[in-house]
Design a protein around this motif. Structure first.
Motif, PDB file in Angstrom:
ATOM      1  N   UNK A  54       0.835  -1.208   0.000  1.00 28.23           N
ATOM      2  CA  UNK A  54       0.000   0.000   0.000  1.00 28.23           C
ATOM      3  C   UNK A  54       0.865   1.251   0.000  1.00 28.23           C
ATOM      4  N   UNK A  55       0.863   1.935  -1.142  1.00 28.74           N
ATOM      5  CA  UNK A  55       1.659   3.145  -1.316  1.00 28.74           C
ATOM      6  C   UNK A  55       0.763   4.282  -1.811  1.00 28.74           C
ATOM      7  N   UNK A  56       1.215   5.533  -1.653  1.00 26.56           N
ATOM      8  CA  UNK A  56       0.495   6.656  -2.249  1.00 26.56           C
ATOM      9  C   UNK A  56       0.446   6.493  -3.767  1.00 26.56           C
ATOM     10  N   UNK A  57      -0.567   7.047  -4.447  1.00 24.25           N
ATOM     11  CA  UNK A  57      -1.492   8.052  -3.913  1.00 24.25           C
ATOM     12  C   UNK A  57      -2.754   7.504  -3.253  1.00 24.25           C
ATOM     13  N   UNK A  58      -3.138   6.252  -3.497  1.00 22.65           N
ATOM     14  CA  UNK A  58      -4.419   5.785  -2.958  1.00 22.65           C
ATOM     15  C   UNK A  58      -4.270   4.853  -1.756  1.00 22.65           C
ATOM     16  N   UNK A  59      -3.058   4.399  -1.492  1.00 25.70           N
ATOM     17  CA  UNK A  59      -2.805   3.483  -0.369  1.00 25.70           C
ATOM     18  C   UNK A  59      -3.628   2.204  -0.481  1.00 25.70           C
ATOM     19  N   UNK A  60      -3.799   1.711  -1.690  1.00 25.19           N
ATOM     20  CA  UNK A  60      -4.507   0.447  -1.897  1.00 25.19           C
ATOM     21  C   UNK A  60      -3.519  -0.646  -2.301  1.00 25.19           C
ATOM     22  N   UNK A  61      -3.137  -0.674  -3.570  1.00 30.74           N
ATOM     23  CA  UNK A  61      -2.238  -1.743  -4.017  1.00 30.74           C
ATOM     24  C   UNK A  61      -1.181  -1.231  -4.998  1.00 30.74           C
ATOM     25  N   UNK A  62      -0.833   0.066  -4.854  1.00 27.25           N
ATOM     26  CA  UNK A  62       0.127   0.656  -5.797  1.00 27.25           C
ATOM     27  C   UNK A  62       1.465  -0.082  -5.850  1.00 27.25           C
ATOM     28  N   UNK A  63       1.952  -0.512  -4.686  1.00 25.94           N
ATOM     29  CA  UNK A  63       3.244  -1.194  -4.657  1.00 25.94           C
ATOM     30  C   UNK A  63       3.218  -2.480  -5.449  1.00 25.94           C
ATOM     31  N   UNK A  64       2.202  -3.274  -5.234  1.00 29.61           N
ATOM     32  CA  UNK A  64       2.082  -4.537  -5.955  1.00 29.61           C
ATOM     33  C   UNK A  64       1.887  -4.298  -7.444  1.00 29.61           C
ATOM     34  N   UNK A  65       1.024  -3.354  -7.790  1.00 30.67           N
ATOM     35  CA  UNK A  65       0.771  -3.071  -9.207  1.00 30.67           C
ATOM     36  C   UNK A  65       2.039  -2.600  -9.909  1.00 30.67           C
ATOM     37  N   UNK A  66       2.810  -1.751  -9.234  1.00 32.15           N
ATOM     38  CA  UNK A  66       4.054  -1.264  -9.819  1.00 32.15           C
ATOM     39  C   UNK A  66       5.034  -2.408 -10.039  1.00 32.15           C
ATOM     40  N   UNK A  67       5.109  -3.328  -9.081  1.00 38.22           N
ATOM     41  CA  UNK A  67       6.021  -4.462  -9.208  1.00 38.22           C
ATOM     42  C   UNK A  67       5.602  -5.379 -10.350  1.00 38.22           C
ATOM     43  N   UNK A  68       4.295  -5.628 -10.469  1.00 36.68           N
ATOM     44  CA  UNK A  68       3.795  -6.486 -11.543  1.00 36.68           C
ATOM     45  C   UNK A  68       4.045  -5.835 -12.901  1.00 36.68           C
ATOM     46  N   UNK A  69       3.830  -4.524 -12.980  1.00 35.42           N
ATOM     47  CA  UNK A  69       4.084  -3.811 -14.229  1.00 35.42           C
ATOM     48  C   UNK A  69       5.556  -3.900 -14.611  1.00 35.42           C
ATOM     49  N   UNK A  78      13.039 -10.406  -9.102  1.00 33.10           N
ATOM     50  CA  UNK A  78      12.735 -10.876  -7.743  1.00 33.10           C
ATOM     51  C   UNK A  78      12.046  -9.787  -6.916  1.00 33.10           C
ATOM     52  N   UNK A  79      10.967 -10.149  -6.249  1.00 31.10           N
ATOM     53  CA  UNK A  79      10.178  -9.182  -5.489  1.00 31.10           C
ATOM     54  C   UNK A  79       9.866  -9.751  -4.106  1.00 31.10           C
ATOM     55  N   UNK A  80      10.199  -8.983  -3.083  1.00 26.45           N
ATOM     56  CA  UNK A  80       9.811  -9.326  -1.720  1.00 26.45           C
ATOM     57  C   UNK A  80       8.815  -8.275  -1.252  1.00 26.45           C
ATOM     58  N   UNK A  81       7.579  -8.704  -1.029  1.00 21.71           N
ATOM     59  CA  UNK A  81       6.508  -7.804  -0.598  1.00 21.71           C
ATOM     60  C   UNK A  81       6.437  -7.773   0.920  1.00 21.71           C
ATOM     61  N   UNK A  82       6.277  -6.580   1.464  1.00 23.87           N
ATOM     62  CA  UNK A  82       6.041  -6.408   2.897  1.00 23.87           C
ATOM     63  C   UNK A  82       4.632  -5.865   3.080  1.00 23.87           C
ATOM     64  N   UNK A  83       3.924  -6.384   4.060  1.00 23.12           N
ATOM     65  CA  UNK A  83       2.562  -5.925   4.316  1.00 23.12           C
ATOM     66  C   UNK A  83       2.292  -5.904   5.808  1.00 23.12           C
ATOM     67  N   UNK A  84       1.390  -5.030   6.202  1.00 25.39           N
ATOM     68  CA  UNK A  84       0.993  -4.964   7.605  1.00 25.39           C
ATOM     69  C   UNK A  84       0.054  -6.106   7.967  1.00 25.39           C
ATOM     70  N   UNK A  92      -1.964 -14.114  -3.828  1.00 26.34           N
ATOM     71  CA  UNK A  92      -2.282 -14.893  -5.016  1.00 26.34           C
ATOM     72  C   UNK A  92      -1.800 -14.194  -6.283  1.00 26.34           C
ATOM     73  N   UNK A  93      -1.987 -12.875  -6.368  1.00 21.46           N
ATOM     74  CA  UNK A  93      -1.537 -12.141  -7.541  1.00 21.46           C
ATOM     75  C   UNK A  93      -0.021 -12.204  -7.693  1.00 21.46           C
ATOM     76  N   UNK A  94       0.668 -12.094  -6.582  1.00 20.07           N
ATOM     77  CA  UNK A  94       2.128 -12.127  -6.633  1.00 20.07           C
ATOM     78  C   UNK A  94       2.614 -13.456  -7.177  1.00 20.07           C
ATOM     79  N   UNK A  95       1.946 -14.538  -6.792  1.00 22.15           N
ATOM     80  CA  UNK A  95       2.364 -15.868  -7.212  1.00 22.15           C
ATOM     81  C   UNK A  95       1.857 -16.234  -8.597  1.00 22.15           C
ATOM     82  N   UNK A  96       0.984 -15.406  -9.156  1.00 22.44           N
ATOM     83  CA  UNK A  96       0.272 -15.785 -10.357  1.00 22.44           C
ATOM     84  C   UNK A  96       1.119 -16.128 -11.561  1.00 22.44           C
ATOM     85  N   UNK A  97       2.208 -15.382 -11.826  1.00 24.36           N
ATOM     86  CA  UNK A  97       2.951 -15.648 -13.051  1.00 24.36           C
ATOM     87  C   UNK A  97       4.026 -16.717 -12.879  1.00 24.36           C
TER      88      UNK A  97
END
Length: 213
Positions: A54-69, A78-84, A92-97
Motif C-alpha cells: 500500500x503506497x500513495x497516492x491511494x494506499x490500496x495496491x500501488x506497490x504490488x501493481x508497480x512491481x507487476x508492471x 525478484x520481489x519481496x513484498x512487505x505488508x501490515x 495470489x496475484x504475486x504468485x500468479x505468473x
C-alpha cells in the motif's frame, strides 16, 4: 547486491536502508509511491525489490501493481513484498505468473533481522519466502483439497510453501531428509501435481494450485 526499496513511512524506510546496507546490500533507490517505484525498477533493474503493497497516492495496491508492471518489462524480477496484514488476494496475484523469486512477509517479520535478511537473499536467488501466517491462511481456505493429506504431510507442505529446503524441513520436524522426500512425494501425488527438480517452481505450483490458479 542492488535493491530498490518502496516504503512510504519515512522512519521505516530509512531504517530499512540502514539495515540493508549493513548487510552488504546496496540500496540504489528508495521511493515512497507507486509511480516512482515503477520508474526506479525500470531504471535500475535491481537484483531484488523490497515493496510495501500500500503506497500513495491511494494506499490500496500501488506497490504490488508497480512491481507487476515492472515484471512485464523485466521478466523474473525478484520481489519481496512487505505488508501490515495478511492480504490473500495480493499473495495470489504475486504468485500468479510463477516467474522468478517471490516473497510475502508481514512487516513484523523485519524485527527478526536474521530471518528477514535470509528471506531477502533467498528471493534474490530466485527462491520463495512466504510468511508462515500467510501460508496458514492460504492452506486454511483449502481444507477440502487437503483432506487426503496426513497431519505430517500437511506440516511438510506448509514448510515447503514457506520456501524451506528439505534439510530445513527435516530439522524443523526432527525427521530425516529421506523422510521429507517421501512425504513430499506423497503430497504431490495426492494433490495431482507433477514433481520438479526446481524447488522454487515446486513451491509456486503448490501455492498456485491451492489458490485455484
Amino acid at each position: 547486491m542492488d535493491v530498490v526499496l518502496a516504503e512510504d513511512h519515512s522512519l521505516l524506510r530509512d531504517g530499512l536502508v540502514r539495515l540493508l546496507e549493513a548487510h552488504d546490500f546496496k540500496v540504489v533507490e528508495a521511493v515512497d509511491n507507486g509511480p516512482a517505484l515503477t520508474a526506479a525498477l525500470l531504471k535500475h533493474r535491481p537484483d531484488v525489490a523490497v515493496v510495501d503493497i500500500r503506497l500513495p497516492p491511494t494506499f490500496k495496491d500501488e506497490g504490488l501493481r508497480a512491481a507487476i508492471e515492472a515484471r512485464r518489462h523485466i521478466p523474473a524480477l525478484p520481489i519481496l513484498v512487505l505488508s501490515q496484514y495478511v492480504e490473500q488476494l495480493y499473495a495470489r496475484e504475486l504468485l500468479g505468473d510463477r516467474r522468478g523469486g517471490v516473497g510475502y512477509l508481514l512487516k513484523d517479520r523485519v524485527s527478526n533481522v536474521g530471518e528477514f535478511i535470509e528471506a531477502l537473499r533467498r528471493v534474490a536467488a530466485g527462491g520463495t519466502a512466504m510468511d508462515p501466517e500467510v501460508v496458514a491462511r492460504l492452506l486454511g481456505k483449502q481444507q477440502n483439497r487437503l483432506e487426503p493429506l496426513t497431519p505430517r504431510e500437511l506440516e511438510v507442505l506448509a514448510l515447503m510453501a514457506e520456501g524451506r529446503t528439505n534439510a530445513a524441513i527435516a530439522a524443523s520436524l526432527y525427521i530425516t531428509e529421506k523422510a521429507v522426500g517421501k512425504h513430499s512425494a506423497n503430497v504431490f501425488r495426492k494433490l495431482g501435481l507433477g514433481q520438479s527438480e526446481d524447488d522454487n517452481r515446486r513451491v509456486l505450483a503448490v501455492l498456485a494450485y491451492l489458490e485455484g490458479n
